[in-house]
Design a protein around this motif. Structure first.
Motif, PDB file in Angstrom:
ATOM      1  N   PRO A 117       0.823  -1.224   0.000  1.00  0.00           N
ATOM      2  CA  PRO A 117       0.000   0.000   0.000  1.00  0.00           C
ATOM      3  C   PRO A 117       0.853   1.269   0.000  1.00  0.00           C
ATOM      4  O   PRO A 117       0.501   2.255  -0.660  1.00  0.00           O
ATOM      5  CB  PRO A 117      -0.811  -0.121   1.297  1.00  0.00           C
ATOM      6  N   VAL A 118       1.969   1.250   0.736  1.00  0.00           N
ATOM      7  CA  VAL A 118       2.864   2.411   0.761  1.00  0.00           C
ATOM      8  C   VAL A 118       3.495   2.600  -0.612  1.00  0.00           C
ATOM      9  O   VAL A 118       3.538   3.715  -1.154  1.00  0.00           O
ATOM     10  CB  VAL A 118       3.968   2.233   1.826  1.00  0.00           C
ATOM     11  N   TYR A 119       3.979   1.492  -1.174  1.00  0.00           N
ATOM     12  CA  TYR A 119       4.602   1.564  -2.493  1.00  0.00           C
ATOM     13  C   TYR A 119       3.614   2.098  -3.532  1.00  0.00           C
ATOM     14  O   TYR A 119       3.952   2.971  -4.331  1.00  0.00           O
ATOM     15  CB  TYR A 119       5.091   0.182  -2.916  1.00  0.00           C
ATOM     16  N   LEU A 120       2.415   1.572  -3.529  1.00  0.00           N
ATOM     17  CA  LEU A 120       1.410   1.965  -4.520  1.00  0.00           C
ATOM     18  C   LEU A 120       1.087   3.451  -4.413  1.00  0.00           C
ATOM     19  O   LEU A 120       0.981   4.148  -5.428  1.00  0.00           O
ATOM     20  CB  LEU A 120       0.144   1.134  -4.338  1.00  0.00           C
ATOM     21  N   GLY A 121       0.932   3.950  -3.178  1.00  0.00           N
ATOM     22  CA  GLY A 121       0.606   5.361  -2.999  1.00  0.00           C
ATOM     23  C   GLY A 121       1.688   6.281  -3.559  1.00  0.00           C
ATOM     24  O   GLY A 121       1.398   7.223  -4.303  1.00  0.00           O
ATOM     25  N   PHE A 122       2.948   6.003  -3.219  1.00  0.00           N
ATOM     26  CA  PHE A 122       4.051   6.815  -3.723  1.00  0.00           C
ATOM     27  C   PHE A 122       4.195   6.662  -5.233  1.00  0.00           C
ATOM     28  O   PHE A 122       4.532   7.620  -5.940  1.00  0.00           O
ATOM     29  CB  PHE A 122       5.361   6.423  -3.031  1.00  0.00           C
ATOM     30  N   ASP A 123       3.933   5.463  -5.734  1.00  0.00           N
ATOM     31  CA  ASP A 123       4.093   5.229  -7.164  1.00  0.00           C
ATOM     32  C   ASP A 123       3.040   5.976  -7.979  1.00  0.00           C
ATOM     33  O   ASP A 123       3.339   6.471  -9.070  1.00  0.00           O
ATOM     34  CB  ASP A 123       4.016   3.729  -7.459  1.00  0.00           C
ATOM     35  N   ILE A 124       1.836   6.051  -7.475  1.00  0.00           N
ATOM     36  CA  ILE A 124       0.787   6.799  -8.176  1.00  0.00           C
ATOM     37  C   ILE A 124       1.169   8.275  -8.263  1.00  0.00           C
ATOM     38  O   ILE A 124       1.025   8.903  -9.323  1.00  0.00           O
ATOM     39  CB  ILE A 124      -0.573   6.626  -7.476  1.00  0.00           C
ATOM     40  N   VAL A 125       1.683   8.825  -7.168  1.00  0.00           N
ATOM     41  CA  VAL A 125       2.122  10.229  -7.179  1.00  0.00           C
ATOM     42  C   VAL A 125       3.238  10.419  -8.203  1.00  0.00           C
ATOM     43  O   VAL A 125       3.214  11.355  -9.016  1.00  0.00           O
ATOM     44  CB  VAL A 125       2.597  10.663  -5.779  1.00  0.00           C
ATOM     45  N   GLY A 126       4.222   9.524  -8.181  1.00  0.00           N
ATOM     46  CA  GLY A 126       5.329   9.624  -9.127  1.00  0.00           C
ATOM     47  C   GLY A 126       4.880   9.468 -10.565  1.00  0.00           C
ATOM     48  O   GLY A 126       5.355  10.182 -11.460  1.00  0.00           O
ATOM     49  N   GLY A 127       3.958   8.538 -10.804  1.00  0.00           N
ATOM     50  CA  GLY A 127       3.462   8.318 -12.167  1.00  0.00           C
ATOM     51  C   GLY A 127       2.728   9.525 -12.718  1.00  0.00           C
ATOM     52  O   GLY A 127       2.886   9.879 -13.891  1.00  0.00           O
ATOM     53  N   VAL A 128       1.956  10.188 -11.872  1.00  0.00           N
ATOM     54  CA  VAL A 128       1.219  11.374 -12.308  1.00  0.00           C
ATOM     55  C   VAL A 128       2.177  12.535 -12.563  1.00  0.00           C
ATOM     56  O   VAL A 128       2.075  13.234 -13.583  1.00  0.00           O
ATOM     57  CB  VAL A 128       0.162  11.768 -11.258  1.00  0.00           C
ATOM     58  N   LEU A 129       3.141  12.748 -11.644  1.00  0.00           N
ATOM     59  CA  LEU A 129       4.088  13.852 -11.800  1.00  0.00           C
ATOM     60  C   LEU A 129       4.960  13.675 -13.034  1.00  0.00           C
ATOM     61  O   LEU A 129       5.219  14.630 -13.781  1.00  0.00           O
ATOM     62  CB  LEU A 129       4.969  13.968 -10.556  1.00  0.00           C
ATOM     63  N   TRP A 130       5.432  12.446 -13.249  1.00  0.00           N
ATOM     64  CA  TRP A 130       6.329  12.182 -14.384  1.00  0.00           C
ATOM     65  C   TRP A 130       5.542  12.015 -15.681  1.00  0.00           C
ATOM     66  O   TRP A 130       5.737  12.764 -16.637  1.00  0.00           O
ATOM     67  CB  TRP A 130       7.153  10.930 -14.113  1.00  0.00           C
ATOM     68  N   GLY A 131       4.640  11.046 -15.689  1.00  0.00           N
ATOM     69  CA  GLY A 131       3.909  10.734 -16.913  1.00  0.00           C
ATOM     70  C   GLY A 131       3.025  11.871 -17.380  1.00  0.00           C
ATOM     71  O   GLY A 131       3.035  12.249 -18.555  1.00  0.00           O
ATOM     72  N   GLY A 132       2.261  12.442 -16.451  1.00  0.00           N
ATOM     73  CA  GLY A 132       1.390  13.544 -16.822  1.00  0.00           C
ATOM     74  C   GLY A 132       2.123  14.866 -16.902  1.00  0.00           C
ATOM     75  O   GLY A 132       1.914  15.652 -17.826  1.00  0.00           O
ATOM     76  N   GLY A 133       3.018  15.107 -15.925  1.00  0.00           N
ATOM     77  CA  GLY A 133       3.685  16.403 -15.836  1.00  0.00           C
ATOM     78  C   GLY A 133       4.584  16.719 -17.014  1.00  0.00           C
ATOM     79  O   GLY A 133       4.500  17.804 -17.601  1.00  0.00           O
ATOM     80  N   VAL A 134       5.452  15.789 -17.388  1.00  0.00           N
ATOM     81  CA  VAL A 134       6.375  16.033 -18.502  1.00  0.00           C
ATOM     82  C   VAL A 134       5.610  16.164 -19.814  1.00  0.00           C
ATOM     83  O   VAL A 134       5.937  16.998 -20.666  1.00  0.00           O
ATOM     84  CB  VAL A 134       7.427  14.909 -18.597  1.00  0.00           C
ATOM     85  N   THR A 135       4.574  15.361 -19.970  1.00  0.00           N
ATOM     86  CA  THR A 135       3.762  15.413 -21.187  1.00  0.00           C
ATOM     87  C   THR A 135       3.048  16.757 -21.303  1.00  0.00           C
ATOM     88  O   THR A 135       3.047  17.392 -22.375  1.00  0.00           O
ATOM     89  CB  THR A 135       2.727  14.278 -21.192  1.00  0.00           C
ATOM     90  N   VAL A 136       2.450  17.210 -20.221  1.00  0.00           N
ATOM     91  CA  VAL A 136       1.742  18.494 -20.227  1.00  0.00           C
ATOM     92  C   VAL A 136       2.719  19.645 -20.447  1.00  0.00           C
ATOM     93  O   VAL A 136       2.393  20.628 -21.132  1.00  0.00           O
ATOM     94  CB  VAL A 136       0.952  18.681 -18.913  1.00  0.00           C
ATOM     95  N   ALA A 137       3.933  19.529 -19.882  1.00  0.00           N
ATOM     96  CA  ALA A 137       4.947  20.565 -20.099  1.00  0.00           C
ATOM     97  C   ALA A 137       5.265  20.693 -21.592  1.00  0.00           C
ATOM     98  O   ALA A 137       5.371  21.802 -22.130  1.00  0.00           O
ATOM     99  CB  ALA A 137       6.214  20.237 -19.313  1.00  0.00           C
ATOM    100  N   GLY A 138       5.424  19.552 -22.260  1.00  0.00           N
ATOM    101  CA  GLY A 138       5.668  19.579 -23.696  1.00  0.00           C
ATOM    102  C   GLY A 138       4.512  20.194 -24.460  1.00  0.00           C
ATOM    103  O   GLY A 138       4.712  20.926 -25.439  1.00  0.00           O
ATOM    104  N   TYR A 139       3.295  19.933 -23.987  1.00  0.00           N
ATOM    105  CA  TYR A 139       2.100  20.473 -24.657  1.00  0.00           C
ATOM    106  C   TYR A 139       2.062  21.996 -24.574  1.00  0.00           C
ATOM    107  O   TYR A 139       1.837  22.682 -25.578  1.00  0.00           O
ATOM    108  CB  TYR A 139       0.849  19.877 -24.008  1.00  0.00           C
TER     109      TYR A 139
END
Length: 227
Positions: free
Chosen positions: A150-172
């Protein structure tokens, strides 16, 4: 897109995959998602990361992709990939640390990821997202270490959103900036270089670490001869 960037032939170059003359230019979204999953979940680190997501955002800015589909999809696939890596680590355990080097796998990838994980704990799951090679193996190390899921999943979701969504939106949002549009190739190369800096530093530290014992042995031998 008026600036045409040809595929350079390097698998680390996003244009090799999704550029105007890229390998999968006709299937950009599926290609991005597959690459993200393979890099984060199947222990294959030699693929474009931030540069791929940034380029995807640029393409969305020019109408090739829908950013509202791309960004959430990348974030979800990034999390799914890490879950795969975590359970691979739970499954194979310490055997990963005994795996021999091959063309695409180096033992120091694992040891460096393990050291990074030990240093930063759960926060390593988020920080590793922005570090090539380390982001591939940190989920596996978390699984090997039996980090509470549960700890891993919570941190991973935050990281996935920041990296996957954040970098993509920055490029947009930067996609329609004239300077970015006119210097696309140089910017992608710069992103590739910057994203590789942590790997270069880790490799240099590893090299120095291996050199020190050798130098100590040589000095010890010299002293013995002198005596």
């Amino acid at each position: 897109m008026s600036t045409t960037v040809l595929a350079s032939g390097s698998i680390l170059d996003p244009m090799f995959w999704i550029g105007p003359q890229g390998l999968f230019a006709s299937a950009v979204l599926p290609t991005i998602l597959v690459i993200v999953f393979v890099e984060t979940g199947l222990l294959f680190p030699l693929l474009p990361g931030e540069s791929l997501l940034f380029t995807g955002g640029l393409l969305a800015a020019h109408g090739t992709l829908d950013i509202w589909v791309l960004a959430p999809a990348v974030a979800v696939v990034a999390v799914l990939g890490d879950q795969t890596g975590y359970f691979i680590g739970r499954r194979i355990g310490p055997a990963l640390f005994k795996k021999e080097d091959s063309r695409f796998f180096k033992q120091h990838y694992v040891t460096e990821s393990h050291a990074f994980f030990e240093k930063y704990g759960p926060w390593a799951i988020i920080l590793a997202r922005f570090m090539p090679f380390v982001r591939t193996f940190t989920p596996v190390v978390a699984g090997v270490s039996y980090m509470r899921y549960p700890v891993y999943l919570g941190f991973d979701i935050v990281g996935g959103v920041l990296w996957g969504g954040g970098v993509t939106v920055a490029g947009y949002f930067l996609g329609n900036v004239p300077f970015v549009h006119q210097n696309l190739e140089k910017i992608i190369l710069a992103i590739l270089f910057v994203s590789m800096i942590p790997a270069f530093i880790a490799a240099w530290r590893g090299y120095r670490g291996r050199r020190k014992p050798a130098q100590a042995t040589d000095e010890s031998d010299d002293s013995a001869v002198t005596l």
